[in-house]
Design a protein around this motif. Structure first.
Motif, short mmCIF file in Angstrom:
data_model
loop_
_atom_site.label_atom_id
_atom_site.label_comp_id
_atom_site.label_asym_id
_atom_site.label_seq_id
_atom_site.Cartn_x
_atom_site.Cartn_y
_atom_site.Cartn_z
N ARG A 536 33.82 31.29 -4.56
CA ARG A 536 35.06 30.93 -5.34
C ARG A 536 35.48 29.53 -5.04
O ARG A 536 36.31 28.94 -5.99
CB ARG A 536 35.88 32.09 -4.69
N ASN A 537 35.27 28.89 -4.07
CA ASN A 537 35.75 27.52 -4.04
C ASN A 537 34.74 26.41 -4.51
O ASN A 537 35.25 25.57 -4.83
CB ASN A 537 35.88 27.51 -2.28
N SER A 538 33.74 26.87 -4.57
CA SER A 538 32.52 25.57 -5.14
C SER A 538 32.45 25.52 -6.56
O SER A 538 32.34 24.55 -7.13
CB SER A 538 31.37 25.96 -4.43
N ILE A 539 32.59 26.72 -7.18
CA ILE A 539 32.47 26.96 -8.74
C ILE A 539 33.53 26.14 -9.29
O ILE A 539 33.47 25.29 -10.32
CB ILE A 539 32.66 28.54 -9.08
N LYS A 541 35.12 23.48 -8.13
CA LYS A 541 34.88 21.96 -8.00
C LYS A 541 33.74 21.45 -9.05
O LYS A 541 33.80 20.59 -9.44
CB LYS A 541 34.32 21.85 -6.41
N SER A 542 32.77 22.53 -9.10
CA SER A 542 31.63 22.05 -10.29
C SER A 542 32.28 22.15 -11.45
O SER A 542 31.93 21.15 -12.29
CB SER A 542 30.72 23.13 -10.06
N ILE A 543 33.13 23.01 -12.19
CA ILE A 543 33.71 23.01 -13.28
C ILE A 543 34.48 21.56 -13.56
O ILE A 543 34.54 20.93 -14.71
CB ILE A 543 34.40 24.20 -13.74
N VAL A 544 35.44 21.25 -12.36
CA VAL A 544 36.20 20.32 -12.57
C VAL A 544 35.45 18.91 -12.85
O VAL A 544 35.70 17.99 -13.87
CB VAL A 544 37.23 20.23 -11.30
N TYR A 545 34.40 18.81 -11.93
CA TYR A 545 33.63 17.62 -11.85
C TYR A 545 32.82 17.50 -13.23
O TYR A 545 32.80 16.42 -13.76
CB TYR A 545 32.45 17.71 -10.71
N CYS A 546 32.26 18.55 -13.81
CA CYS A 546 31.18 18.46 -14.92
C CYS A 546 32.27 18.51 -16.11
O CYS A 546 31.78 17.99 -17.14
CB CYS A 546 30.43 19.45 -14.90
N GLN A 547 33.27 18.96 -16.17
CA GLN A 547 33.99 19.24 -17.65
C GLN A 547 35.36 18.55 -17.54
O GLN A 547 35.57 17.48 -18.09
CB GLN A 547 34.21 20.91 -17.81
N VAL A 548 36.30 18.69 -16.56
CA VAL A 548 37.67 18.27 -16.55
C VAL A 548 37.37 16.85 -16.41
O VAL A 548 37.91 15.64 -17.15
CB VAL A 548 38.50 18.92 -15.61
N ARG A 549 37.01 16.36 -15.15
CA ARG A 549 36.78 15.11 -14.89
C ARG A 549 36.01 14.28 -15.92
O ARG A 549 36.27 13.05 -16.42
CB ARG A 549 35.89 14.91 -13.46
N GLU A 550 35.08 14.59 -16.59
CA GLU A 550 34.19 13.99 -17.54
C GLU A 550 34.78 13.77 -18.73
O GLU A 550 34.83 13.14 -19.57
CB GLU A 550 32.95 14.85 -17.86
#
Length: 609
Positions: A536-539, A541-550
């Motif tokens: 619940r905490n790591s998913i 982070k992964s989404i923000v890193y791969c989608q939002v941040r990109e």
């Protein structure tokens, strides 16, 4: 004061060059705000003769039927000395000293607009006459009002002419010069009839009575000229034009004016009115009145011009800059528009504009709720636990603890987390797409160029699709990693007494009793819940890193890379502005130039005052 009429002349000429001659238009029109004198009369009312008497020259076409088929803006300029000459605005470098040639050019220019038909047009002809024998004055000669269409004319010609005349004289800044023949009943005068409709109090109408010398014996026009028959705010003026015989003999205009003066001075009926009768008096009186009206209108004109300039500048700003002509300019223009779109998109994500908060809602509400809805208790029901433990043991039952059974139970439970993880990726993707569409609609320049809008939109969505795939891969890997390697410490902390861990001396049936299997299910559920809490905490982070941040970092990077490879003509295709918008911008820019020029001219006159 004379420069006031010259000022209006300049502005009127500029208006016509721009195509602003008082017709209905979506653009603000300066023409309608300028004081003007419109000459109105029926056919054969002597209208042309009055104008020629004021000018002192034969210059208007003559003939049967409708001769004046376009408005003629006649601008008279008094010069101190020198030869008289005329100029047309459509022939700016040509001077006419032969007024017979002026007459022919008026006729030819009318035909150029209307064809050799009897049709009419509202596009004015501009004629300037420079002479020591005129006063500074501007008159608009309108087509003569008629009651029937003649051969070659459409049936609508009567109404068409009336509509054109009315469109000029109904404007509050128009001074009406109503020409009526004295040898006809004033009640049937076309000029008086239409003037009364638009100016019922006669506040801006000047009455001119022609053909006084042709009245029946025993009759006169004294009651009309004294304002008793039909009262106007300004005194009526009588004129005596040249007869048809005089015109045929080309009688000199100066001699005709002298004869006109003598007629009124020597006539017992009109001698007491002689000082305010005749063409010369008419010209001087109109010039003085026009100057007075223009002077009174200057503050209002300044206010109108200043407001219109502000409105035009605002609309030009909204329409955006015109397209550059060179490849470098086009590329820079596209990049600037794209940067503006990209900045708007980022502002949505960063909270400057609304929408980015929906992503947090996915992490804080949607994902936890989806994880809660996973039915691990069904997955770890007694029968399922028994089945998987038994299958994992194979032909040889486990000795101490059913490790393979544990692994299968955990893996089969954790794999169900893939669906909420994918759903979270897709939900964030949908929000990012929506923010792209919002940013596009809020980037005004993209509305200006439909093709660029489509290309930028497609490029942004394609980037988001690639980011979604990467995000999905990374997020599902988090789940797969949890399935692929279990946290050993969790199991080491579990109680390890021989009864709870399983006793090898028990029979195979004892090892699969309900209490034992229930304990296994509880242990697995506890472990799965622990993993759920971690994911619940790591998913997110992964989404923000791969989608939002990109998306914030490189939404249009691929588009920019491809843009640099395009030729000038390809860049031009991206900037395929709507022709209507291009035309609108050009028209507004020209009109703005007109208004700024008028502003400078009027301000100069106002300061001079």
């Amino acid at each position: 004061m004379e420069n006031l009429i010259s000022l209006v002349n300049k502005i009127q000429r500029a208006c016509t060059a721009l195509g602003d001659h008082g017709e209905e238009t979506s653009l603000p029109t300066l023409w309608d705000s300028l004081p003007a004198i419109a000459v109105v009369g029926g056919q054969s009312s002597g209208k042309s003769s009055v104008l020629e008497s004021i000018v002192g020259k034969d210059f208007l076409p003559r003939g049967a039927g409708i001769v004046t088929r376009r408005p003629l803006v006649l601008q008279l300029h008094k010069i101190d000395e020198g030869r008289e000459y005329a100029e047309f605005m459509h022939l700016p470098r040509k001077r006419f000293t032969d007024f017979a040639a002026v007459r022919k050019e008026v006729s030819d220019e009318t035909d150029r607009e209307t064809g050799r038909t009897k049709q009419i047009s509202s596009v004015p002809i501009y004629l300037s006459i420079y002479s020591p024998n005129v006063v500074n004055l501007t008159l608009v000669d309108l087509p003569g009002l008629t009651k029937v269409a003649v051969e070659g004319q459409p049936d609508s010609i009567v109404q068409d002419i009336e509509n054109m005349v009315r469109s000029f004289i109904e404007k509050p800044n128009c001074i009406i010069l109503a020409i009526s023949p004295a040898n006809q009943d004033l009640a049937t005068s076309d000029a008086i009839k239409i003037s009364r409709e638009v100016d019922p109090k006669g506040e801006r109408t000047f009455g001119v009575l022609t053909k006084i010398d042709l009245m029946d014996k025993g009759t006169d026009a004294v009651d009309i000229l004294e304002g008793k028959s039909y009262k106007l705010q300004y005194p009526w003026i009588g004129v005596v034009n040249r007869s048809q015989a005089d015109i045929n003999k080309s009688v000199d205009m100066i001699a005709a004016r002298r004869r006109e003066r003598e007629y009124f001075q020597n006539s017992p009926e009109y001698s007491h009115l002689a000082s305010r009768m005749g063409s010369e008096h008419l010209g001087k009186m109109l010039s003085k009145h026009l100057e007075t009206v223009i002077k009174s209108r200057i503050p209002g004109l300044q206010s109108l011009i200043n407001k219109t300039i502000a409105d035009l500048e605002a609309e030009l700003s909204r329409l955006g800059k015109p397209i550059a002509t060179d490849a470098g300019g086009k590329l820079y223009m596209i990049m600037e528009i794209c940067r503006g779109f990209d900045q708007t998109f980022k502002e949505h994500l960063d909270g400057v504009r609304p929408g980015g908060d929906k992503i947090y809602s996915v992490f804080d509400n949607q994902l936890p709720a989806a994880l809660k809805r996973l039915q691990f208790d069904k997955q770890l029901a007694m029968e399922n636990v028994r089945k998987l433990i038994t299958e994992a043991d194979g032909y040889q039952p486990h000795l101490i603890a059913p490790e393979q059974g544990y692994r299968r139970l955990i893996e089969s439970s954790l794999v169900t987390i893939r669906a909420p993880a994918e759903a979270a990726v897709d939900a964030v993707h949908a929000i990012l797409k929506d923010l792209v569409h919002k940013a596009m609609s809020q980037t005004m320049e993209l509305k200006q160029y439909p093709t660029l809008r489509v290309e930028v939109g497609n490029a942004a969505i394609e980037s988001l699709e690639r980011m979604r795939e990467e995000s999905k891969k990374a997020t599902l890997q988090l789940v797969d990693m949890e399935c692929g390697y279990l946290t050993v410490e969790f199991f080491r902390k579990l109680p390890q007494d021989i009864e709870k861990g399983g006793n090898p001396t028990h029979s195979i049936f004892d090892r699969y009793n309900d209490s034992y299997l229930r304990r296994i299910g509880t242990t697995v559920l506890s472990y799965v819940n622990m993993v759920c809490g971690s994911l619940r905490n790591s998913i997110p982070k992964s989404i923000v890193y791969c989608q939002v941040r990109e998306a914030k970092r490189s939404l249009l990077d691929y588009f920019f890379a491809e843009l640099g490879k395009k030729e000038s003509n390809q860049l031009g295709k991206l900037l395929d502005e709507d022709p209507a918008v291009m035309q609108r911008r050009t028209s507004l820019a020209k009109r703005l130039e007109l208004y700024r020029s008028a502003q400078a001219e009027i301000d100069a006159v106002a300061w001079a005052k």
